[in-house]
Design a protein around this motif. Structure first.
Motif: not given
Length: 286
Positions: A154-168, A200-209, A267-270
């Motif tokens: 949990g935590g606020d940055f978990a939320t930020a990661y999910v938002i960034a993934h979806e915007i990815g 496609l999903e992994l690229q969205a994780d990359f974009y979140a990174g 995510f870490l690579k991004g």
């Protein structure tokens, strides 16, 4: 995450507190569990659900009542607004650097159920991006379930990661990646089509990174433990982790979002590179 003091985004829609007059939109019960299992962080898969959702929701009424938001809900809205603003600023910068124009998506907060151009959905769907209206949809109760049901920190940055993934996923729509992926899926076996969905999903994780990388440079947002929160969320929503918890065994050919380790890696690579050109996840699955 350091987030206070951001401007107000014109692209945040807060529909929480609205009542649908007692009618339930699809997603509860066993259907909701199936959607959650297969579609955590809905991404482009929301479009695939459209015919089913529309058929099962014929005759549903639109929200008819609205209550005032609580102090906690207002604080949540302000935080989501800050993350949305940071995504707007970062992706506008990245697109400008590549001689492109970034079209900002809307982000919709809802409670329980929501109507979209990808069909009606419930909170059981998890956060998702609808390419039909280019909006991200989130019921924030998802993050409590992420902790209690799937073991994330949990935590606020978990939320930020999910938002960034979806915007990815929105970035992928603007760049044409999502449309190309759907074309590549045509004529493929289910297992091969699933591999493309994973990419496609992994690229969205990359974009979140990548977003995290840029945002740290621009706003120095990170606090101790933030990256661990994001990685814990990424681990919790890996296909292998979800299937292990939900059914006691994993079926790799059914994966649509990637393993826990894959999601953390991209995510870490991004984050480490901050280079949008290094996110060719489709090459990695061959």
């Amino acid at each position: 995450m350091k987030w206070q003091g951001r401007r107000k985004s014109d692209n945040l829609e807060d529909r929480r507190g609205m009542s649908s007059g007692g009618k339930t939109i699809v997603g509860g019960g066993i259907i909701g569990i199936v959607i959650l299992l297969l579609n955590v962080f809905g991404g482009e898969n929301a479009q695939m659900l459209t015919p089913i959702l529309e058929q099962m929701n014929q005759g549903q009424s639109a929200p008819t009542e609205q209550r005032d938001l609580t102090a906690k809900e207002i604080e949540e809205r302000d935080f989501v607004n800050a993350v949305l603003v940071d995504n707007e600023d970062v992706w506008t910068t990245i697109f400008n650097e590549n001689n492109l124009t970034y079209k900002k998506p809307n982000l919709v907060l809802f409670t329980g159920a929501v109507a979209t151009k990808c069909g009606n959905a419930s909170s059981d769907s998890g956060p998702f991006y609808c390419p039909g209206d280019q909006k991200v949809y989130m019921d924030l109760s998802f993050f409590e379930e992420l902790k209690t049901r799937f073991g994330a920190k949990g935590g606020d940055f978990a939320t930020a990661y999910v938002i960034a993934h979806e915007i990815g996923h929105h970035v992928q729509t603007l760049l044409g990646t999502s449309a190309k992926m759907r074309q590549m899926q045509q004529g493929k076996s289910k297992a091969e089509a699933n591999k493309l969905s994973v990419a496609l999903e992994l690229q969205a994780d990359f974009y979140a990174g990548v977003w995290t990388h840029y945002n740290q440079k621009m706003n120095a947002i990170l606090e101790d433990g933030d990256l661990d929160e994001a990685l814990s969320a990424a681990h919790a929503v890996g296909d292998d982790a979800i299937q292990s918890k939900m059914q006691g065994h994993i079926v790799p050919e059914s994966f649509t979002h990637g393993t826990s380790e894959q999601r953390k890696f991209w995510f870490l690579k991004g984050y480490k590179t901050g280079d949008i050109q290094q996110g060719n996840t489709f090459e990695s699955i061959r």
